[in-house]
Scaffold this active site. Structure first.
Site, PDB file in Angstrom:
ATOM      1  N   HIS A  60      40.097  73.478  64.175  1.00  0.00           N
ATOM      2  CA  HIS A  60      39.572  74.186  62.933  1.00  0.00           C
ATOM      3  C   HIS A  60      39.927  75.663  62.658  1.00  0.00           C
ATOM      4  O   HIS A  60      39.985  75.824  61.555  1.00  0.00           O
ATOM      5  CB  HIS A  60      38.138  73.636  62.886  1.00  0.00           C
ATOM      6  CG  HIS A  60      38.022  72.336  62.603  1.00  0.00           C
ATOM      7  ND1 HIS A  60      37.764  71.188  63.524  1.00  0.00           N
ATOM      8  CD2 HIS A  60      38.110  71.655  61.272  1.00  0.00           C
ATOM      9  CE1 HIS A  60      37.831  70.043  62.913  1.00  0.00           C
ATOM     10  NE2 HIS A  60      37.545  70.027  61.537  1.00  0.00           N
ATOM     11  N   ARG A  91      34.657  70.903  52.974  1.00  0.00           N
ATOM     12  CA  ARG A  91      34.050  70.640  54.446  1.00  0.00           C
ATOM     13  C   ARG A  91      32.494  71.425  54.450  1.00  0.00           C
ATOM     14  O   ARG A  91      32.582  72.495  54.784  1.00  0.00           O
ATOM     15  CB  ARG A  91      34.829  71.472  55.389  1.00  0.00           C
ATOM     16  CG  ARG A  91      36.474  70.852  55.586  1.00  0.00           C
ATOM     17  CD  ARG A  91      37.030  71.281  56.899  1.00  0.00           C
ATOM     18  NE  ARG A  91      38.156  70.713  57.456  1.00  0.00           N
ATOM     19  CZ  ARG A  91      39.294  70.692  56.752  1.00  0.00           C
ATOM     20  NH1 ARG A  91      39.721  71.518  55.935  1.00  0.00           N
ATOM     21  NH2 ARG A  91      40.207  69.878  57.414  1.00  0.00           N
ATOM     22  N   GLU A 125      39.864  58.364  59.671  1.00  0.00           N
ATOM     23  CA  GLU A 125      40.243  59.318  61.039  1.00  0.00           C
ATOM     24  C   GLU A 125      39.963  58.563  62.380  1.00  0.00           C
ATOM     25  O   GLU A 125      40.295  59.309  63.218  1.00  0.00           O
ATOM     26  CB  GLU A 125      39.431  60.507  60.491  1.00  0.00           C
ATOM     27  CG  GLU A 125      37.946  60.771  60.253  1.00  0.00           C
ATOM     28  CD  GLU A 125      37.557  61.951  59.831  1.00  0.00           C
ATOM     29  OE1 GLU A 125      38.291  63.024  60.065  1.00  0.00           O
ATOM     30  OE2 GLU A 125      36.343  62.083  59.695  1.00  0.00           O
ATOM     31  N   ASN A 129      44.248  64.616  60.859  1.00  0.00           N
ATOM     32  CA  ASN A 129      44.092  65.508  61.923  1.00  0.00           C
ATOM     33  C   ASN A 129      43.392  64.810  63.085  1.00  0.00           C
ATOM     34  O   ASN A 129      43.780  64.591  64.239  1.00  0.00           O
ATOM     35  CB  ASN A 129      43.115  66.546  61.665  1.00  0.00           C
ATOM     36  CG  ASN A 129      43.534  67.281  60.561  1.00  0.00           C
ATOM     37  OD1 ASN A 129      45.018  67.308  60.100  1.00  0.00           O
ATOM     38  ND2 ASN A 129      42.906  68.145  59.734  1.00  0.00           N
ATOM     39  N   ASP A 130      42.182  64.151  62.659  1.00  0.00           N
ATOM     40  CA  ASP A 130      41.543  63.281  63.784  1.00  0.00           C
ATOM     41  C   ASP A 130      42.221  61.819  63.857  1.00  0.00           C
ATOM     42  O   ASP A 130      42.222  61.483  65.044  1.00  0.00           O
ATOM     43  CB  ASP A 130      40.090  63.132  63.261  1.00  0.00           C
ATOM     44  CG  ASP A 130      39.125  64.334  63.499  1.00  0.00           C
ATOM     45  OD1 ASP A 130      39.234  64.772  64.721  1.00  0.00           O
ATOM     46  OD2 ASP A 130      38.296  64.757  62.584  1.00  0.00           O
ATOM     47  N   CYS A 142      43.779  64.042  53.127  1.00  0.00           N
ATOM     48  CA  CYS A 142      43.156  65.068  53.170  1.00  0.00           C
ATOM     49  C   CYS A 142      43.308  65.990  54.369  1.00  0.00           C
ATOM     50  O   CYS A 142      42.791  67.141  54.452  1.00  0.00           O
ATOM     51  CB  CYS A 142      41.678  65.421  52.830  1.00  0.00           C
ATOM     52  SG  CYS A 142      40.588  64.219  53.803  1.00  0.00           S
TER      53      CYS A 142
HETATM   54  C1  PEP Z   1      40.918  65.233  59.328  1.00  0.00           C
HETATM   55  O1  PEP Z   1      40.281  64.890  60.476  1.00  0.00           O
HETATM   56  O2  PEP Z   1      42.039  65.176  59.133  1.00  0.00           O
HETATM   57  C2  PEP Z   1      40.171  66.077  58.479  1.00  0.00           C
HETATM   58  C3  PEP Z   1      40.472  66.159  57.267  1.00  0.00           C
HETATM   59  O3  PEP Z   1      38.754  66.443  58.930  1.00  0.00           O
HETATM   60  P1  PEP Z   1      38.683  67.896  59.613  1.00  0.00           P
HETATM   61  O4  PEP Z   1      40.144  68.473  60.008  1.00  0.00           O
HETATM   62  O5  PEP Z   1      37.625  68.847  59.411  1.00  0.00           O
HETATM   63  O6  PEP Z   1      38.192  67.165  61.165  1.00  0.00           O
HETATM   64 MG    MG Z   2      38.356  65.169  60.814  1.00  0.00          MG
END
Ligand code: PEP
Ligand code: MG
Length: 590
Positions: free
Chosen positions: A198, A305, A445, A468-469, A516
């Site tokens: 993050h 977020r 995710e 991302n997750d 996203c």
């Molecule tokens: C993700 O996990 O891709 C996401 C958009 O959420 P974050 O990056 O805030 O975990």
């Molecule tokens: Mg995430």
């Protein structure tokens, strides 16, 4: 002599400036320039704080019980010695006078210089005195924080005319990164961190060149060193030669030109060569990011977020009204365009200060990324969750709001969310508060969510893929750990198959789906995602025009035809190489 350090490229562009070393625990110290007329005022603040801390220490020493251990008195002696040491106070004044740093910044800058000197001492006893110095500085900063007032902030000066500054730290917490939205740094480097940590995500949203995971950077780089950050390559150059410096200045100018060129696309509709209209949305962390999203030509917010509203508050949570005001501000700023608000996603690399028994459990979680995170945490705090739902619902009376739920894996969670939402609506009705009907979506995710999406979509109105997750949980790679960053690979066929499958399933169900996660804002994946059938992308506003440019040059149906071979690749390298070849072919053709 110039030195090159290698890390992970997380935020593009070139930054050239002087290093400002900041200890991780002091990243949240305010960094701003003061104008000439404020220099004496800042020096006075420092002097007052020093006198106050000296008085505190003297009182402590005087009131020490007779049976207190002798070391304690000796320790206070050392602290008193340090507080009066010219190496600390006089040199700090120099940072204020010479560089116009505010007092807190000057103090932490000098601490870094002295800490280095302590680290290099041969004598172990003396080396260990660094901890004492840090404690003394900590006390000074605390005293100054008490005395800080609005008149100080009103004398902030722009960084214009100063050498640009680059922050160098072992680590920067995502919450502390938010400080930089208002700070003077033009780039930053950390020793640790992954590409989609993050911290890196916030750096991208700030649109400042950054390199993370540069291992020894904060040890090798010295306060005030000249630094070049090559944010495209993940390279840091310390004390660059004049020739290198010139080359990077040239590249800086080139990228400014490129940005200016891209800005012409702002009002161009995002339509592929084969006529597919694409929705481009923005990811934001705070309501104050909304104007930047509009400026970039976003058609709405695809991911707000909300957890950033909950951070850096010393454990106190924002109440319903405060949250409502923040959501409303974003909704009003977006002028009727949709704003997708994600319920709080704390946990893993976004910890919250301790607040409740659940957080105590959270702090001691064996593996926070697999623990009480995101919707799991919200469902374990029903009162807090309903409060957030009410605040979001109330904001819907001012524009189009969509609700997004992070880290869903079970259908039962979906049901609990809908029950909580129904209850929150009921409470608002009883209180006579206005709200509109809002769509509810699930973040995809966790691999399980991608695999059972048709079931989830029986309860949810839409889905948004958090790549991302999804990558982290599919490949079992901590997204914030630079030691395994080389294995965190979006091109892994397992990841691509899950994304493609989720998009197909949503389309079959007739429900909207977007991406996203960071893949949506990475031009290397634009054509592939279009080929998978994705028609909605949400990303940092800074990436929006580059992605639009790609879309305008892509024939989505052609890429759909290539999917079989890309998804069926044996390994990430083969998939990536095949996609790159096709991209080059497309560039030649257009
Ligand atoms: C993700 O996990 O891709 C996401 C958009 O959420 P974050 O990056 O805030 O975990
Ligand atoms: Mg995430």
């Amino acid at each position: 002599m110039s030195i090159q350090l290698f890390g992970l490229a997380v935020s593009r562009g070139v930054a050239i400036g002087r290093a400002v070393l900041v200890a991780a625990s002091r990243v949240d110290v305010a960094h701003y320039f003061v104008d000439d007329s404020q220099v004496d005022f800042e020096i006075n603040r420092l002097r007052i704080a020093r006198d106050e801390v000296a008085a505190e220490l003297t009182t402590l020493q005087r009131d020490m019980p007779a049976d207190a251990p002798g070391e304690l008195s000796a320790l206070l002696d050392v602290h008193l010695l340090l507080i009066h040491d010219e190496a600390l106070t006089d040199a700090t004044k120099q940072w204020i006078r010479g560089r116009h740093y505010n007092a807190e910044w000057a103090l932490s800058a000098q601490l870094e210089v002295l800490a280095r000197q302590f680290d290099e001492m041969e004598d172990e006893y003396l080396r260990e005195r660094k901890a004492d110095l840090e404690q003394v500085v900590e006390r000074l900063l605390r005293v100054m924080a008490r005395g800080a007032n609005a008149s100080v902030a009103s004398h902030r000066r722009d960084a214009a005319g100063e050498d640009p500054l680059i922050l160098v730290a072992n680590d920067v917490a995502p919450a502390d990164m938010m400080q930089f939205k208002r700070s003077v740094f033009t780039g930053f480097i950390t020793d640790v961190g992954g590409k989609t940590s993050h911290t890196a995500i916030v750096a991208r949203s700030l649109d400042i060149p950054a390199v993370v995971g540069a291992r020894e950077a904060s040890r090798i780089i010295r306060q005030d060193d000249w630094i070049v950050i090559d944010g495209d390559a993940g390279v840091v150059i310390v004390s660059p030669s004049p020739i290198l410096l010139e080359e990077y200045r040239f590249r800086q100018r080139q990228s400014e030109l490129e940005r200016a060129r891209l800005s012409r696309l702002r009002f161009t509709p995002a339509v592929t060569l084969d006529g597919e209209r694409i929705e481009l949305l923005a990811n934001i962390e705070l309501p104050s990011d909304a104007p930047v999203a509009l400026q970039a030509g976003a058609m709405g917010v695809g991911l707000f977020r909300s957890e950033f509203l909950f951070m850096n508050r010393g454990g106190e949570l924002p109440g319903e009204d405060e949250q409502f005001e923040a959501y409303k501000a974003a909704v009003v700023a977006m002028n009727g365009m949709p704003v997708t608000i994600r319920t709080v996603d704390i946990g893993a690399d976004k910890p919250l200060e301790r607040m409740s028994i659940n957080d105590l459990r959270h702090e001691h979680a064996l593996n926070p990324a697999l623990g009480l995170r995101a919707i799991r945490w919200s469902l374990s705090e029903p009162g807090m969750f309903r409060q957030q739902l009410r605040a979001i619902l109330r904001a819907s009376a001012f524009g189009k709001v969509k609700l997004l739920i992070p880290m869903v894996a079970h259908l039962s969670e979906a049901q609990l969310v809908l029950d909580a939402l129904a209850r929150a609506k009921q409470q608002l009705r009883e209180a006579g508060r206005a709200f509109d009907d809002i769509e509810v979506g699930a973040m995809v995710e966790v691999p399980a969510a991608a695999l059972v999406l048709p079931s989830l979509l029986k309860l949810f109105d839409f889905a948004s893929i958090g790549t991302n997750d999804l990558i982290q949980y599919t490949l079992a790679i901590d997204r914030a750990d630079e030691a395994v960053a080389h294995l965190y690979d979006p091109w892994h066929p397992a990841v691509l198959q899950l994304i493609s499958g989720a998009i197909t399933q949503a389309r079959i169900a007739g429900k909207q789906i977007s991406v996203c996660g960071e893949m949506a804002g990475d031009p290397s994946f634009t054509e592939l995602l279009l080929g998978m059938g994705l028609r909605s992308f949400s990303m940092h506003p800074s990436q929006l025009l580059a992605i639009k440019q790609r879309i305008l040059r892509t024939d989505a149906s052609r890429w759909a035809g290539r999917l079989g071979s890309l998804l069926g690749a044996d390994d990430p390298q083969t998939a990536c190489a095949a996609a790159k070849r096709a991209q080059v072919g497309q560039q030649i053709a257009t």
